[in-house]
Design an enzyme around this catalytic site. Structure first.
Site, PDB file in Angstrom:
ATOM      1  N   ASP A  13       0.873  -1.159   0.000  1.00 25.94           N
ATOM      2  CA  ASP A  13       0.000   0.000   0.000  1.00 25.94           C
ATOM      3  C   ASP A  13       0.922   1.223   0.000  1.00 25.94           C
ATOM      4  OD1 ASP A  13      -2.310   1.606   0.233  1.00 25.94           O
ATOM      5  OD2 ASP A  13      -2.114   1.650   2.406  1.00 25.94           O
ATOM      6  N   LEU A  14       0.371   2.396  -0.240  1.00 28.78           N
ATOM      7  CA  LEU A  14       1.197   3.610  -0.276  1.00 28.78           C
ATOM      8  C   LEU A  14       1.006   4.468   0.974  1.00 28.78           C
ATOM      9  CD1 LEU A  14       3.073   5.631  -1.718  1.00 28.78           C
ATOM     10  CD2 LEU A  14       1.066   6.513  -2.916  1.00 28.78           C
ATOM     11  N   ASP A  15      -0.220   4.928   1.176  1.00 32.67           N
ATOM     12  CA  ASP A  15      -0.490   5.856   2.270  1.00 32.67           C
ATOM     13  C   ASP A  15      -0.282   5.196   3.631  1.00 32.67           C
ATOM     14  OD1 ASP A  15      -1.271   7.708   0.361  1.00 32.67           O
ATOM     15  OD2 ASP A  15      -3.351   7.027   0.389  1.00 32.67           O
ATOM     16  N   THR A  21       1.515  10.250   3.181  1.00 34.73           N
ATOM     17  CA  THR A  21       0.560  10.926   2.304  1.00 34.73           C
ATOM     18  C   THR A  21      -0.839  10.936   2.900  1.00 34.73           C
ATOM     19  OG1 THR A  21       0.352   8.848   1.111  1.00 34.73           O
ATOM     20  CG2 THR A  21       1.816  10.478   0.166  1.00 34.73           C
ATOM     21  N   LYS A  49      -9.381   5.658   5.677  1.00 26.87           N
ATOM     22  CA  LYS A  49      -8.074   5.072   5.367  1.00 26.87           C
ATOM     23  C   LYS A  49      -8.194   3.902   4.396  1.00 26.87           C
ATOM     24  CE  LYS A  49      -5.361   6.009   9.565  1.00 26.87           C
ATOM     25  NZ  LYS A  49      -4.655   5.359  10.685  1.00 26.87           N
ATOM     26  N   GLY A  50      -7.450   3.989   3.313  1.00 24.01           N
ATOM     27  CA  GLY A  50      -7.302   2.844   2.422  1.00 24.01           C
ATOM     28  C   GLY A  50      -8.432   2.598   1.439  1.00 24.01           C
ATOM     29  N   ILE A  51      -9.490   3.409   1.482  1.00 22.89           N
ATOM     30  CA  ILE A  51     -10.595   3.149   0.567  1.00 22.89           C
ATOM     31  C   ILE A  51     -10.590   4.144  -0.592  1.00 22.89           C
ATOM     32  CG2 ILE A  51     -11.972   2.104   2.390  1.00 22.89           C
ATOM     33  CD1 ILE A  51     -13.670   4.616   2.476  1.00 22.89           C
ATOM     34  N   ARG A  53     -11.659   6.881  -3.656  1.00 21.76           N
ATOM     35  CA  ARG A  53     -12.117   8.274  -3.602  1.00 21.76           C
ATOM     36  C   ARG A  53     -13.637   8.366  -3.500  1.00 21.76           C
ATOM     37  NH1 ARG A  53      -9.810  11.517  -8.442  1.00 21.76           N
ATOM     38  NH2 ARG A  53      -7.917  10.595  -7.598  1.00 21.76           N
ATOM     39  N   SER A 120      -2.185   0.576  -4.405  1.00 21.32           N
ATOM     40  CA  SER A 120      -2.787   1.692  -3.687  1.00 21.32           C
ATOM     41  C   SER A 120      -4.107   2.088  -4.334  1.00 21.32           C
ATOM     42  CB  SER A 120      -1.831   2.895  -3.706  1.00 21.32           C
ATOM     43  OG  SER A 120      -2.484   4.052  -3.240  1.00 21.32           O
ATOM     44  N   ALA A 121      -5.066   2.516  -3.502  1.00 20.04           N
ATOM     45  CA  ALA A 121      -6.344   3.006  -4.017  1.00 20.04           C
ATOM     46  C   ALA A 121      -6.184   4.376  -4.668  1.00 20.04           C
ATOM     47  CB  ALA A 121      -7.357   3.084  -2.879  1.00 20.04           C
ATOM     48  N   SER A 122      -5.037   5.008  -4.446  1.00 20.26           N
ATOM     49  CA  SER A 122      -4.795   6.351  -4.970  1.00 20.26           C
ATOM     50  C   SER A 122      -4.431   6.327  -6.452  1.00 20.26           C
ATOM     51  CB  SER A 122      -3.670   7.033  -4.183  1.00 20.26           C
ATOM     52  OG  SER A 122      -3.340   8.264  -4.780  1.00 20.26           O
ATOM     53  N   ASN A 124      -3.212   8.780  -7.837  1.00 17.24           N
ATOM     54  CA  ASN A 124      -2.052   9.681  -7.945  1.00 17.24           C
ATOM     55  C   ASN A 124      -0.742   9.011  -7.547  1.00 17.24           C
ATOM     56  OD1 ASN A 124      -3.579  12.141  -8.622  1.00 17.24           O
ATOM     57  ND2 ASN A 124      -4.402  11.927  -6.566  1.00 17.24           N
ATOM     58  N   LYS A 151     -10.828  -1.689  -1.893  1.00 16.88           N
ATOM     59  CA  LYS A 151     -10.619  -2.332  -0.600  1.00 16.88           C
ATOM     60  C   LYS A 151     -11.839  -2.075   0.282  1.00 16.88           C
ATOM     61  CE  LYS A 151      -5.697  -1.209  -1.042  1.00 16.88           C
ATOM     62  NZ  LYS A 151      -4.580  -0.414  -0.489  1.00 16.88           N
ATOM     63  N   GLU A 175       0.085  -3.291   4.750  1.00 21.74           N
ATOM     64  CA  GLU A 175      -0.975  -2.295   4.905  1.00 21.74           C
ATOM     65  C   GLU A 175      -0.956  -1.655   6.290  1.00 21.74           C
ATOM     66  OE1 GLU A 175      -3.599  -0.969   3.316  1.00 21.74           O
ATOM     67  OE2 GLU A 175      -3.718  -2.058   1.410  1.00 21.74           O
ATOM     68  N   ASP A 176      -1.592  -0.491   6.402  1.00 25.12           N
ATOM     69  CA  ASP A 176      -1.726   0.150   7.709  1.00 25.12           C
ATOM     70  C   ASP A 176      -3.182   0.331   8.097  1.00 25.12           C
ATOM     71  OD1 ASP A 176      -2.369   2.262   5.897  1.00 25.12           O
ATOM     72  OD2 ASP A 176      -1.809   3.738   7.427  1.00 25.12           O
TER      73      ASP A 176
END
Length: 226
Positions: A13-15, A21, A49-51, A53, A120-122, A124, A151, A175-176
């Site tokens: 995951d990213l964030d 981020t 978190k993690g879902i 947009r 990542s769900a992002s 960006n 997710k 993941e966080d």
């Protein structure tokens, strides 16, 4: 649990895992909530978190009992406004936003010939990887716009394994957020949670901080839990 020696790939995951981020996402959504007259709370912030947009927007609207107040077109515009807010906030991101131990861990993975993917769900994430000078570590990035479900559905981690040309049991996901851990577990991969023990209790392996994520620590944890 899978044997450590059978692991061939890591899906990140990213964030909150690679970089800080998540704080920019929270600030951008907070701005939208204020515009909509929805009270911003810690539980709402944590729930985002993690879902995706659009799922995040729906959660904010529901928190304010406004889920039926906007057309689909208006919702798309609100989500786009959030993204504009977010892009403005991350404009000054740099390597100082990287979480501790992550650059060293990525280097170690490459040195040991592990395959690496971003899930990542992002939308960006490629921009962020470039800003953080991490793009070279991630030749494979799952495109969230091509997924049918976000997710906690396992689709994103299943797709990550496919991109790496690996079986799910050959992959570790990191993941966080609880939704992310559920996604990894649903994909049949080994899950590593970073953060709160109670919130991430479903993870196969738990670390309190990214600085604890090393191949040696992961191997030791998998032996204990075998």
């Amino acid at each position: 649990m899978t044997n450590f020696n059978d692991i061939k790939g890591f899906i990140f995951d990213l964030d909150g895992v690679i970089a800080l981020t998540s704080k920019y996402h929270s600030q951008a959504w907070h701005q939208i909530a204020d515009d909509l007259g929805v009270t911003w709370t810690k539980s709402l912030e944590d729930g985002l978190k993690g879902i995706s947009r659009m799922d995040s927007l729906e959660m904010i609207l529901k928190a304010g009992n406004k889920e039926n107040d906007y057309t689909e077109e208006e919702k798309i515009k609100l989500a786009a406004k959030k993204n504009d807010n977010y892009l403005a906030l991350i404009g000054n991101m740099n390597i100082d936003d990287l979480l501790p131990g992550i650059p060293e861990f990525l280097e170690d993975l490459m040195a040991h010939n592990y395959k690496i993917c971003l899930a990542s769900a992002s939308k960006n994430s490629p921009i962020i990887l470039k800003k953080l000078n991490l793009a070279r570590y991630f030749p494979d990035v799952v495109d969230p716009s091509k997924l049918k479900k976000g997710k906690p559905d396992p689709e994103i981690y299943i797709r990550g394994a496919e991109l790496l040309n690996l079986k799910p049991e050959e992959c570790i996901g990191i993941e966080d957020a609880a939704a992310g851990i559920q996604s990894i577990n649903g994909a049949g991969e080994t899950s590593i949670g970073i953060g709160d023990t109670q919130e991430l209790s479903a993870a196969d392996i738990l670390f309190s901080s990214t600085k604890d994520i090393t191949l040696a620590n992961i191997e030791a944890a998998m032996k204990v839990n075998a």
